[in-house]
Design a protein around this motif. Structure first.
Motif, PDB file in Angstrom:
ATOM      1  N   ARG A  57       0.833  -1.209   0.000  1.00 11.38           N
ATOM      2  CA  ARG A  57       0.000   0.000   0.000  1.00 11.38           C
ATOM      3  C   ARG A  57       0.867   1.259   0.000  1.00 11.38           C
ATOM      4  N   ALA A  58       1.899   1.277   0.859  1.00  6.57           N
ATOM      5  CA  ALA A  58       2.766   2.449   0.933  1.00  6.57           C
ATOM      6  C   ALA A  58       3.460   2.702  -0.397  1.00  6.57           C
ATOM      7  N   ALA A  59       3.897   1.647  -1.066  1.00  4.58           N
ATOM      8  CA  ALA A  59       4.585   1.809  -2.343  1.00  4.58           C
ATOM      9  C   ALA A  59       3.656   2.387  -3.402  1.00  4.58           C
ATOM     10  N   VAL A  60       2.434   1.879  -3.462  1.00  2.00           N
ATOM     11  CA  VAL A  60       1.480   2.350  -4.471  1.00  2.00           C
ATOM     12  C   VAL A  60       1.123   3.813  -4.232  1.00  2.00           C
ATOM     13  N   TYR A  61       0.838   4.178  -2.999  1.00  2.00           N
ATOM     14  CA  TYR A  61       0.413   5.550  -2.723  1.00  2.00           C
ATOM     15  C   TYR A  61       1.566   6.540  -2.820  1.00  2.00           C
ATOM     16  N   ASP A  62       2.764   6.105  -2.470  1.00  2.72           N
ATOM     17  CA  ASP A  62       3.900   7.009  -2.586  1.00  2.72           C
ATOM     18  C   ASP A  62       4.194   7.353  -4.041  1.00  2.72           C
ATOM     19  N   ALA A  63       3.840   6.454  -4.950  1.00  2.62           N
ATOM     20  CA  ALA A  63       4.128   6.660  -6.373  1.00  2.62           C
ATOM     21  C   ALA A  63       3.035   7.417  -7.118  1.00  2.62           C
ATOM     22  N   LEU A  64       1.961   7.832  -6.422  1.00  2.00           N
ATOM     23  CA  LEU A  64       0.891   8.557  -7.113  1.00  2.00           C
ATOM     24  C   LEU A  64       1.410   9.863  -7.702  1.00  2.00           C
ATOM     25  N   PRO A  65       0.992  10.227  -8.902  1.00  2.00           N
ATOM     26  CA  PRO A  65       1.366  11.539  -9.447  1.00  2.00           C
ATOM     27  C   PRO A  65       0.850  12.666  -8.558  1.00  2.00           C
ATOM     28  N   GLY A  66       1.630  13.738  -8.450  1.00  2.14           N
ATOM     29  CA  GLY A  66       1.265  14.837  -7.561  1.00  2.14           C
ATOM     30  C   GLY A  66      -0.064  15.469  -7.894  1.00  2.14           C
ATOM     31  N   ASP A  67      -0.389  15.599  -9.192  1.00  5.00           N
ATOM     32  CA  ASP A  67      -1.655  16.238  -9.553  1.00  5.00           C
ATOM     33  C   ASP A  67      -2.844  15.366  -9.169  1.00  5.00           C
ATOM     34  N   LEU A  68      -2.702  14.037  -9.296  1.00  5.78           N
ATOM     35  CA  LEU A  68      -3.774  13.150  -8.882  1.00  5.78           C
ATOM     36  C   LEU A  68      -3.945  13.195  -7.371  1.00  5.78           C
ATOM     37  N   ARG A  69      -2.848  13.216  -6.646  1.00 13.06           N
ATOM     38  CA  ARG A  69      -2.922  13.287  -5.186  1.00 13.06           C
ATOM     39  C   ARG A  69      -3.678  14.543  -4.742  1.00 13.06           C
ATOM     40  N   ARG A  70      -3.329  15.693  -5.327  1.00 11.03           N
ATOM     41  CA  ARG A  70      -4.022  16.934  -4.968  1.00 11.03           C
ATOM     42  C   ARG A  70      -5.499  16.857  -5.311  1.00 11.03           C
ATOM     43  N   GLU A  71      -5.795  16.297  -6.478  1.00  9.03           N
ATOM     44  CA  GLU A  71      -7.190  16.207  -6.917  1.00  9.03           C
ATOM     45  C   GLU A  71      -8.033  15.413  -5.926  1.00  9.03           C
ATOM     46  N   VAL A  72      -7.526  14.248  -5.506  1.00 13.63           N
ATOM     47  CA  VAL A  72      -8.343  13.417  -4.620  1.00 13.63           C
ATOM     48  C   VAL A  72      -8.377  14.000  -3.211  1.00 13.63           C
ATOM     49  N   GLN A  73      -7.291  14.588  -2.740  1.00 15.03           N
ATOM     50  CA  GLN A  73      -7.310  15.203  -1.412  1.00 15.03           C
ATOM     51  C   GLN A  73      -8.268  16.385  -1.381  1.00 15.03           C
ATOM     52  N   ARG A  74      -8.245  17.201  -2.428  1.00 16.96           N
ATOM     53  CA  ARG A  74      -9.159  18.346  -2.503  1.00 16.96           C
ATOM     54  C   ARG A  74     -10.612  17.871  -2.533  1.00 16.96           C
ATOM     55  N   SER A  75     -10.867  16.820  -3.285  1.00 18.15           N
ATOM     56  CA  SER A  75     -12.222  16.290  -3.390  1.00 18.15           C
ATOM     57  C   SER A  75     -12.729  15.773  -2.047  1.00 18.15           C
ATOM     58  N   VAL A  76     -11.890  15.066  -1.306  1.00 14.27           N
ATOM     59  CA  VAL A  76     -12.329  14.510  -0.028  1.00 14.27           C
ATOM     60  C   VAL A  76     -12.565  15.614   0.993  1.00 14.27           C
ATOM     61  N   ARG A  77     -11.731  16.643   1.012  1.00 12.98           N
ATOM     62  CA  ARG A  77     -11.975  17.761   1.924  1.00 12.98           C
ATOM     63  C   ARG A  77     -13.316  18.436   1.597  1.00 12.98           C
ATOM     64  N   ALA A  78     -13.645  18.554   0.314  1.00 14.78           N
ATOM     65  CA  ALA A  78     -14.932  19.138  -0.067  1.00 14.78           C
ATOM     66  C   ALA A  78     -16.082  18.233   0.375  1.00 14.78           C
ATOM     67  N   GLN A  79     -15.928  16.916   0.214  1.00 11.38           N
ATOM     68  CA  GLN A  79     -16.956  15.984   0.678  1.00 11.38           C
ATOM     69  C   GLN A  79     -17.162  16.115   2.185  1.00 11.38           C
ATOM     70  N   ALA A  80     -16.056  16.216   2.919  1.00 14.00           N
ATOM     71  CA  ALA A  80     -16.155  16.332   4.371  1.00 14.00           C
ATOM     72  C   ALA A  80     -16.870  17.624   4.760  1.00 14.00           C
ATOM     73  N   ALA A  81     -16.509  18.737   4.117  1.00 11.61           N
ATOM     74  CA  ALA A  81     -17.164  20.012   4.419  1.00 11.61           C
ATOM     75  C   ALA A  81     -18.658  19.932   4.154  1.00 11.61           C
ATOM     76  N   ALA A  82     -19.049  19.242   3.093  1.00 13.25           N
ATOM     77  CA  ALA A  82     -20.463  19.111   2.748  1.00 13.25           C
ATOM     78  C   ALA A  82     -21.218  18.240   3.740  1.00 13.25           C
ATOM     79  N   GLN A  83     -20.507  17.540   4.607  1.00 13.64           N
ATOM     80  CA  GLN A  83     -21.154  16.749   5.649  1.00 13.64           C
ATOM     81  C   GLN A  83     -20.976  17.368   7.027  1.00 13.64           C
ATOM     82  N   GLY A  84     -20.623  18.662   7.054  1.00 10.54           N
ATOM     83  CA  GLY A  84     -20.538  19.360   8.323  1.00 10.54           C
ATOM     84  C   GLY A  84     -19.316  19.018   9.148  1.00 10.54           C
ATOM     85  N   ILE A  85     -18.283  18.500   8.512  1.00 12.04           N
ATOM     86  CA  ILE A  85     -17.042  18.154   9.209  1.00 12.04           C
ATOM     87  C   ILE A  85     -16.109  19.359   9.156  1.00 12.04           C
TER      88      ILE A  85
END
Length: 550
Positions: free
Chosen positions: A190-218
């Motif tokens: 798992r660590a190897a796969v996630y460490d190798a993620l492209p930076g733009d994909l990492r930002r995209e998914v992190q940004r998306s999850v923070r938006a999902q969390a905000a939309a649920q009152g987190i």
């Protein structure tokens, strides 16, 4: 109630909320709230709010909506959650053939990159009831790198290409030549796969999850990073994103007991989180005192010793960091608590309590464990939806443990003994959904373990701040940071599923704040706005009525 207009000055970024139900123990009958400069400046009735109207940038008409402290999700894996959204969602797979078909469909979309999937559980399948073999994945994926994370995130099925790209995985405990990985081998993959993620994909998914969390009152998320999770690059990138863009606050934890190495970022709060003392029930890797009921001779394996735990707690306490472990089975809890006790013998119980240390998951809890946790001031960071998904006499816990399933997740006993309890999701293991977690805590399969809705809500708000060692936060009172959410929730009530709430507390004259109806089957509340430190991070402009005042 403070006096409106007294000593008034022009406030920057001020918003007045009117006509709502304000969930405040400090002002239980408040219907209006003033936010200015990122803090709560005033609470009171609508009738007393007129003096503030000309001095704010915005007036929001709540129309009876609930305004309450924002949730804290005390255990999240942000990038893994995002990858579960953009990768292969295998939660609905009902057979091995379904999984292999999803891999075949996903291979062209991966465009030569890794095929990442999450959520499969062979217990729900028709035969064969086993993980995919790597030869099957090789054929389905056309030789691509494949990493398929099991639903509990403690086992994975991988392809030959992944093992060839990261040959060190073969040398780790938990490796099987079929491509089924558990324990250290799974964590390394798992660590190897996630460490190798492209930076733009990492930002995209992190940004998306923070938006999902905000939309649920987190309003705050405790990110569980580590060298055996998504790696240092991932955690630092998330902390940077949270510092640069509006959204839920992110508190980072680093699961690493190697104290001679420096932390990857000074913003990290502790060497805690998913520092694995054992595995999970689903993968038969949680460490038990007695055999698994469905796998005689197997008891899982404890990954730490009491001496190692002692040294870890001493090092963290000396460095002003929180210590903690992922710990699920009763044998692992025995070992971890023995280590904490040994640390207390060295530096004193008061010094251990002052560290605000924490245990993640802490599920198969014996009564004697609870007393030690309370005495040493340990927080139980728990996930009530584990019981919703896997509890009950017909659930996975019963299959793995027999009658011991009734000991799992004793939330009420821990809270009654004075153990700090904080709720989280462990997303993507269970989805982001704080109201659903509160409901699961209140309708635990074992009635003796249930919390009242009010107690569960406190554990998912104020409890999250306490779990991070912060005594402020999670309440609405003058002078507190303005981190809250607005909810369309219908009629509010004081609710407990088993009549443990005294009659006086349900009487409106008592001033006990009401919460949404969380009876199973009721419509869930809808988040209309989330505010973090005075900044709006989620807004349903199509529903909330507002006007500019100046």
């Amino acid at each position: 109630m403070s006096t409106p207009g007294a000593g008034r000055r022009r406030r920057h970024g001020a918003t007045l909320y009117l006509g709502g139900s304000i969930y405040s123990r400090a002002e239980p009958f408040a219907t209006a709230m003033l936010v200015a400069d990122g803090t709560i400046a005033w609470l009171g009735p609508d009738a007393a709010a007129a003096g503030h109207r000309g001095d704010v940038d915005e007036v929001v008409y709540l129309a009876g909506a609930l305004l309450a402290p924002a949730f804290v999700d005390a255990h999240v894996h942000t990038t893994a959650t995002g990858m579960a959204d953009v990768g292969l969602d295998l939660a609905g797979a009902r057979s091995l053939a379904d999984v292999l078909a999803a891999v075949r469909v996903g291979a062209p979309r991966a465009s030569g990159g890794p095929i990442v999937g999450f959520g499969w559980d062979e217990r729900a399948w028709s035969h064969p009831l086993r993980p995919p073999r790597r030869d099957e994945l090789d054929q389905a994926a056309g030789g691509a790198v494949v990493f398929l994370d099991r639903a509990d995130a403690h086992g994975s099925a991988v392809s030959t290409a992944l093992l060839e790209a990261y040959p060190h995985i073969r040398d780790r405990a938990g490796y099987d030549d079929s491509g089924w990985l558990t324990g250290p081998a799974h964590h390394a993959a798992r660590a190897a796969v996630y460490d190798a993620l492209p930076g733009d994909l990492r930002r995209e998914v992190q940004r998306s999850v923070r938006a999902q969390a905000a939309a649920q009152g987190i309003g705050s998320m405790h990110e569980m990073g580590g060298s055996s999770l998504a790696g240092a690059r991932d955690l630092v990138a998330l902390l940077d994103l949270a510092a640069a863009e509006p959204g839920p606050q992110v508190l980072g934890y680093w699961a690493d007991g190697a104290h001679r190495s420096s932390l990857p970022d000074p913003r990290i709060r502790g060497r805690a989180g998913d520092l694995f003392a054992d595995g999970t029930m689903g993968s038969h890797t949680a460490a038990l005192r007695e055999d698994y009921s469905d796998l005689p001779g197997a008891r899982g394996r404890c990954e730490v010793t009491a001496g190692a735990v002692r040294d870890h707690v001493l090092a963290c306490s000396g460095a002003g960091l929180q210590a903690g472990y992922h710990v699920i089975g009763d044998e692992a809890i025995d070992t971890v608590l023995a280590g904490f006790d040994e640390a207390a013998d060295t530096i004193g119980e008061a010094a251990v309590r002052a560290g605000h240390h924490r245990l993640e998951h802490v599920e198969l809890v014996r009564p004697e464990h609870i007393g030690v946790m309370a005495r040493l001031g340990l927080t139980a960071s728990v996930q009530p939806r584990f019981d919703e998904f896997w509890g009950g006499p017909e659930g996975m816990y019963a299959a793995r443990l027999g009658g011991r399933w009734r000991l799992m997740n004793p939330l009420a006993a821990m809270q009654a003994a004075g153990v700090g309890v904080a709720l989280g999701s462990d997303s993507p293991v269970t989805p982001l959904g704080p109201w659903q977690a509160v409901q699961a805590a209140a309708w635990h399969h074992e009635p003796a373990h249930r919390l009242s809705v009010r107690a569960a809500f406190a554990a998912h708000t104020r409890g999250g701040w306490r779990a991070a060692g912060q005594l402020a936060g999670g309440v609405l009172a003058v002078g507190e940071t303005a981190t809250f959410a607005v909810w369309q929730a219908g009629e509010l009530q004081v609710q407990a599923p088993d009549a443990r709430v005294s009659a006086w507390s349900t009487d409106p004259r008592s001033g006990t704040p009401g919460l949404p109806d969380l009876t199973p089957g009721a419509d869930p509340p809808v988040c209309l706005r989330t505010v973090v430190a005075g900044h709006v991070v989620h807004d349903r402009a199509d529903i909330l009525d507002r006007e500019g005042s100046r």
